[in-house]
Design an enzyme around this catalytic site. Structure first.
Site, PDB file in Angstrom:
ATOM      1  N   ASN A 214       6.725  -3.925 -11.381  1.00 46.87           N
ATOM      2  CA  ASN A 214       6.972  -3.975  -9.931  1.00 46.87           C
ATOM      3  C   ASN A 214       8.043  -5.025  -9.637  1.00 46.87           C
ATOM      4  O   ASN A 214       8.591  -5.636 -10.551  1.00 46.87           O
ATOM      5  CB  ASN A 214       5.665  -4.269  -9.185  1.00 46.87           C
ATOM      6  CG  ASN A 214       5.063  -5.580  -9.648  1.00 46.87           C
ATOM      7  OD1 ASN A 214       5.651  -6.636  -9.472  1.00 46.87           O
ATOM      8  ND2 ASN A 214       3.890  -5.511 -10.285  1.00 46.87           N
ATOM      9  N   GLY A 277      -4.398 -16.611  -7.304  1.00 39.32           N
ATOM     10  CA  GLY A 277      -3.838 -15.406  -7.946  1.00 39.32           C
ATOM     11  C   GLY A 277      -2.691 -14.853  -7.114  1.00 39.32           C
ATOM     12  O   GLY A 277      -2.917 -14.131  -6.141  1.00 39.32           O
ATOM     13  N   ALA A 279       0.000 -13.392  -8.766  1.00 34.89           N
ATOM     14  CA  ALA A 279       0.661 -12.353  -9.579  1.00 34.89           C
ATOM     15  C   ALA A 279       0.439 -10.967  -9.003  1.00 34.89           C
ATOM     16  O   ALA A 279      -0.620 -10.673  -8.446  1.00 34.89           O
ATOM     17  CB  ALA A 279       0.134 -12.415 -11.006  1.00 34.89           C
ATOM     18  N   ASP A 283      -2.395  -2.410 -11.619  1.00 41.36           N
ATOM     19  CA  ASP A 283      -3.795  -1.974 -11.606  1.00 41.36           C
ATOM     20  C   ASP A 283      -4.102  -1.048 -12.779  1.00 41.36           C
ATOM     21  O   ASP A 283      -5.245  -0.947 -13.207  1.00 41.36           O
ATOM     22  CB  ASP A 283      -4.108  -1.253 -10.284  1.00 41.36           C
ATOM     23  CG  ASP A 283      -4.186  -2.247  -9.131  1.00 41.36           C
ATOM     24  OD1 ASP A 283      -4.691  -3.364  -9.353  1.00 41.36           O
ATOM     25  OD2 ASP A 283      -3.723  -1.920  -8.014  1.00 41.36           O
ATOM     26  N   LYS A 293      10.057   5.532 -29.500  1.00 39.04           N
ATOM     27  CA  LYS A 293      10.680   5.905 -28.223  1.00 39.04           C
ATOM     28  C   LYS A 293      10.433   7.399 -27.926  1.00 39.04           C
ATOM     29  O   LYS A 293      10.650   8.246 -28.805  1.00 39.04           O
ATOM     30  CB  LYS A 293      12.190   5.637 -28.319  1.00 39.04           C
ATOM     31  CG  LYS A 293      12.903   5.898 -27.022  1.00 39.04           C
ATOM     32  CD  LYS A 293      14.387   5.632 -27.140  1.00 39.04           C
ATOM     33  CE  LYS A 293      15.076   6.102 -25.875  1.00 39.04           C
ATOM     34  NZ  LYS A 293      16.519   6.155 -26.023  1.00 39.04           N
ATOM     35  N   PRO A 312      -8.041  -4.716 -16.385  1.00 38.75           N
ATOM     36  CA  PRO A 312      -9.083  -5.632 -15.905  1.00 38.75           C
ATOM     37  C   PRO A 312      -8.658  -6.246 -14.576  1.00 38.75           C
ATOM     38  O   PRO A 312      -7.463  -6.495 -14.366  1.00 38.75           O
ATOM     39  CB  PRO A 312      -9.160  -6.700 -16.999  1.00 38.75           C
ATOM     40  CG  PRO A 312      -7.925  -6.549 -17.809  1.00 38.75           C
ATOM     41  CD  PRO A 312      -7.427  -5.149 -17.628  1.00 38.75           C
ATOM     42  N   ASP A 313      -9.615  -6.463 -13.679  1.00 39.71           N
ATOM     43  CA  ASP A 313      -9.313  -7.175 -12.430  1.00 39.71           C
ATOM     44  C   ASP A 313      -9.460  -8.669 -12.734  1.00 39.71           C
ATOM     45  O   ASP A 313     -10.574  -9.183 -12.880  1.00 39.71           O
ATOM     46  CB  ASP A 313     -10.263  -6.724 -11.313  1.00 39.71           C
ATOM     47  CG  ASP A 313      -9.804  -7.271  -9.968  1.00 39.71           C
ATOM     48  OD1 ASP A 313      -9.354  -8.438  -9.920  1.00 39.71           O
ATOM     49  OD2 ASP A 313      -9.875  -6.531  -8.971  1.00 39.71           O
ATOM     50  N   ILE A 314      -8.320  -9.343 -12.852  1.00 40.50           N
ATOM     51  CA  ILE A 314      -8.310 -10.727 -13.350  1.00 40.50           C
ATOM     52  C   ILE A 314      -9.022 -11.669 -12.378  1.00 40.50           C
ATOM     53  O   ILE A 314      -9.871 -12.469 -12.756  1.00 40.50           O
ATOM     54  CB  ILE A 314      -6.853 -11.186 -13.576  1.00 40.50           C
ATOM     55  CG1 ILE A 314      -6.206 -10.289 -14.637  1.00 40.50           C
ATOM     56  CG2 ILE A 314      -6.797 -12.644 -13.991  1.00 40.50           C
ATOM     57  CD1 ILE A 314      -4.708 -10.400 -14.738  1.00 40.50           C
TER      58      ILE A 314
HETATM   59  O1  PMT Z   1       6.774 -12.841  -6.853  1.00 40.55           O
HETATM   60  P1  PMT Z   1       7.556 -12.822  -5.563  1.00 40.55           P
HETATM   61  O2  PMT Z   1       8.845 -12.017  -5.644  1.00 40.55           O
HETATM   62  O3  PMT Z   1       7.791 -14.219  -5.034  1.00 40.55           O
HETATM   63  O4  PMT Z   1       6.674 -12.048  -4.463  1.00 40.55           O
HETATM   64  C1  PMT Z   1       5.454 -12.579  -4.053  1.00 40.55           C
HETATM   65  C2  PMT Z   1       4.359 -11.490  -3.953  1.00 40.55           C
HETATM   66  C3  PMT Z   1       4.751 -10.464  -2.914  1.00 40.55           C
HETATM   67  C4  PMT Z   1       4.158 -10.810  -5.319  1.00 40.55           C
HETATM   68  C5  PMT Z   1       3.025 -12.266  -3.564  1.00 40.55           C
HETATM   69  O5  PMT Z   1       3.209 -12.918  -2.333  1.00 40.55           O
HETATM   70  C6  PMT Z   1       1.840 -11.319  -3.478  1.00 40.55           C
HETATM   71  O6  PMT Z   1       1.592 -10.661  -2.478  1.00 40.55           O
HETATM   72  N1  PMT Z   1       1.038 -11.232  -4.589  1.00 40.55           N
HETATM   73  C7  PMT Z   1      -0.094 -10.297  -4.734  1.00 40.55           C
HETATM   74  C8  PMT Z   1       0.448  -8.945  -5.061  1.00 40.55           C
HETATM   75  C9  PMT Z   1      -0.610  -7.925  -5.350  1.00 40.55           C
HETATM   76  O7  PMT Z   1      -0.462  -7.256  -6.349  1.00 40.55           O
HETATM   77  O8  PMT Z   1      -1.619  -7.839  -4.529  1.00 40.55           O
HETATM   78  P2  PMT Z   1      -2.875  -6.852  -4.750  1.00 40.55           P
HETATM   79  O9  PMT Z   1      -3.290  -6.498  -3.401  1.00 40.55           O
HETATM   80  O10 PMT Z   1      -2.543  -5.734  -5.671  1.00 40.55           O
HETATM   81  O11 PMT Z   1      -3.946  -7.764  -5.494  1.00 40.55           O
HETATM   82  C10 PMT Z   1      -4.871  -8.587  -4.782  1.00 40.55           C
HETATM   83  C11 PMT Z   1      -5.226  -9.806  -5.600  1.00 40.55           C
HETATM   84  O12 PMT Z   1      -5.875  -9.419  -6.819  1.00 40.55           O
HETATM   85  C12 PMT Z   1      -4.049 -10.643  -6.023  1.00 40.55           C
HETATM   86  O13 PMT Z   1      -4.441 -11.989  -5.956  1.00 40.55           O
HETATM   87  C13 PMT Z   1      -3.792 -10.222  -7.475  1.00 40.55           C
HETATM   88  O14 PMT Z   1      -3.199 -11.279  -8.243  1.00 40.55           O
HETATM   89  C14 PMT Z   1      -5.200  -9.913  -7.939  1.00 40.55           C
HETATM   90  N2  PMT Z   1      -5.297  -8.873  -8.996  1.00 40.55           N
HETATM   91  C15 PMT Z   1      -4.910  -7.587  -8.748  1.00 40.55           C
HETATM   92  C16 PMT Z   1      -5.074  -6.621  -9.715  1.00 40.55           C
HETATM   93  C17 PMT Z   1      -5.638  -7.002 -10.967  1.00 40.55           C
HETATM   94  N3  PMT Z   1      -5.795  -6.096 -11.930  1.00 40.55           N
HETATM   95  N4  PMT Z   1      -6.000  -8.263 -11.185  1.00 40.55           N
HETATM   96  C18 PMT Z   1      -5.844  -9.209 -10.222  1.00 40.55           C
HETATM   97  O15 PMT Z   1      -6.183 -10.388 -10.436  1.00 40.55           O
END
Ligand code: PMT
Length: 413
Positions: A214, A277, A279, A283, A293, A312-314
């Site tokens: 992404n 979190g 990152a 998913d 390849k 895994p959901d970290i």
């Molecule tokens: O990196 P930049 O360019 O500065 O941009 C910042 C950002 C837009 C990436 C940041 O501000 C942001 O929104 N980060 C979360 C992005 C995200 O993937 O959100 P989510 O709604 O998918 O996940 C929700 C939460 O669960 C997040 O804290 C994510 O880290 C965590 N997660 C999600 C999926 C997973 N498998 N494990 C997780 O821990």
């Protein structure tokens, strides 16, 4: 020390001989990946031209409070809000006196009065003027008002005299910007706190040369890690691919995929008091990445199926760990942002969630700025568009206000 990557710096230049050194300073600031807006006093233009400064900064120079065209694109109050830090170099005796008295007689002094940003002042002038009791009193007054003063260098001056009053080299000025002052309340919570931040994207391999990922740059996570470090925390940054370099005092663990990130988080979680979190974790990953390849199919087979399985959901695994800690997530949403974020916070059992509307291209993914809402059980605080470092510092304030007591208890236990 924090990095200047993406920071908004207003460089104020006043009318000292040392103004001729400022193009080199602007280049050094840009090399540190800061965004620069030069603001000159009228008489500074007698020592260095706006044309040169526009060429090196990449932005038209601002020099007039009454310039209707410039004010229409970014008014002086907006400029005061835009700044993460203001550096005045060189600062003349006259400018220092005006700031000490709270005068707002030109664009630069007006911005200094209207800003919440740290203002760093580098005096440079004739040594007798610098040592004069009036100038010294004004500098003490500025320190009491919260300005940061950089002592001038000592040596031979343009006027032929010897003494203090020379503008320090760009490295010294940049060092001062990378160690900004911290609010004492935030420092009392973050000093000695163990903080883990995840940042950036993950990459899920399709074959040895392709991946699913992404647009996350990692800048928001990096800014939070550096703000926490600057506030006195011990910080671990679990960084996905492409996250910019960070302060070496941060314990950085580089990872590629979501499963790598999950392992790195679990391996380093012991003793962590605050997990954030940021990152953008994928998913799903490809169930069976190809070992070689994948070749293009013949033209009669115009599609390729990839089977994806859940990662895994970290953050959920951090919440579910035996450890007591405060857990804060981020949510990148494109519609019905607040409702989705509220729901996500509850579903994942987070203390707080920080939501950004990533349908707005000016903020969020891969942009220097962000705008967020911090959501807890009983509060929602919106932070308008600003640099990611400013957002990070404001989030430390929110964390201090909402979880300061809890974090202090965890530190002591
Ligand atoms: O990196 P930049 O360019 O500065 O941009 C910042 C950002 C837009 C990436 C940041 O501000 C942001 O929104 N980060 C979360 C992005 C995200 O993937 O959100 P989510 O709604 O998918 O996940 C929700 C939460 O669960 C997040 O804290 C994510 O880290 C965590 N997660 C999600 C999926 C997973 N498998 N494990 C997780 O821990």
């Amino acid at each position: 020390m924090s990095s200047l990557v993406g920071q908004h710096i207003v460089l104020g230049i006043t009318a000292g001989v040392a103004a001729y050194k400022t193009p080199a300073l602007v280049r050094a600031l840009r090399a540190a990946s800061a965004e620069i807006q030069v603001v000159m006093s009228t008489n500074a233009k007698k020592f260095v031209t706006p044309t040169t400064l526009q060429a090196v900064s990449g932005q038209p120079v601002r020099d007039d409070l009454w310039d209707a065209k410039a004010e229409a694109s970014m008014g002086h109050i907006e400029l005061a809000r835009w700044a993460d830090q203001i550096l005045i170099a060189p600062a003349t005796a006259n400018c220092i006196a005006a700031l000490a008295q709270g005068q707002a007689y030109d664009l630069l002094t007006t911005i200094c009065l209207a800003t919440e940003a740290q203002v760093v002042v580098a005096p440079a002038m004739n040594q007798r003027m610098y040592l004069h009791a009036a100038t010294q009193q004004n500098l003490s007054a500025l320190e009491r008002l919260g300005y940061q003063i950089i002592d001038p260098d000592h040596g031979e001056q343009a006027c032929g005299e010897f003494g203090p009053g020379r503008l320090p080299d760009p490295e010294i000025l940049i060092d001062a910007l990378t160690t900004p002052t911290v609010d004492p309340e935030i420092a009392s919570v973050f000093a000695g706190l163990s903080v883990m931040v995840t940042a950036g994207p993950t990459r899920e391999a399709i074959d040895p040369v392709r991946f699913i990922s992404n647009h996350s740059s990692g800048l928001q996570g990096l800014s939070l890690a550096e703000a926490a470090l600057n506030a006195g925390a011990q910080v671990t940054l679990v960084a996905g691919p492409g996250v910019p370099a960070c302060n070496p005092a941060i314990n950085r663990v580089d990872v590629i995929s979501a499963t790598d990130m999950h392992t790195a988080v679990q391996n380093n979680l012991h003793g962590v008091h605050l997990f954030i979190g940021v990152a953008a974790v994928a998913d799903y990953r490809v169930a069976k990445p190809a070992e070689q390849k994948i070749k293009k199919k013949p033209s009669d087979q115009s599609h390729l199926d990839l089977r994806l399985i859940e990662n895994p959901d970290i953050i959920a695994s951090v919440v579910d760990s035996d450890q007591e800690l405060v857990v804060i997530g981020f949510a990148a949403e494109t519609h019905d942002t607040l409702n989705h974020a509220r729901d996500k916070r509850q579903r994942k059992g987070l203390h707080a969630i920080v939501v950004n509307d990533v349908s707005d291209a000016r903020i969020g993914f891969n942009s220097p700025d962000n705008a967020t809402t911090f959501i807890t059980d009983n509060a929602e605080v919106s932070l308008p568009r600003q640099s990611k470092l400013a957002i990070a510092n404001n989030l430390l304030q929110q964390i201090t206000d909402n979880f300061g007591t809890e974090l202090a208890g965890l530190k002591d236990s």
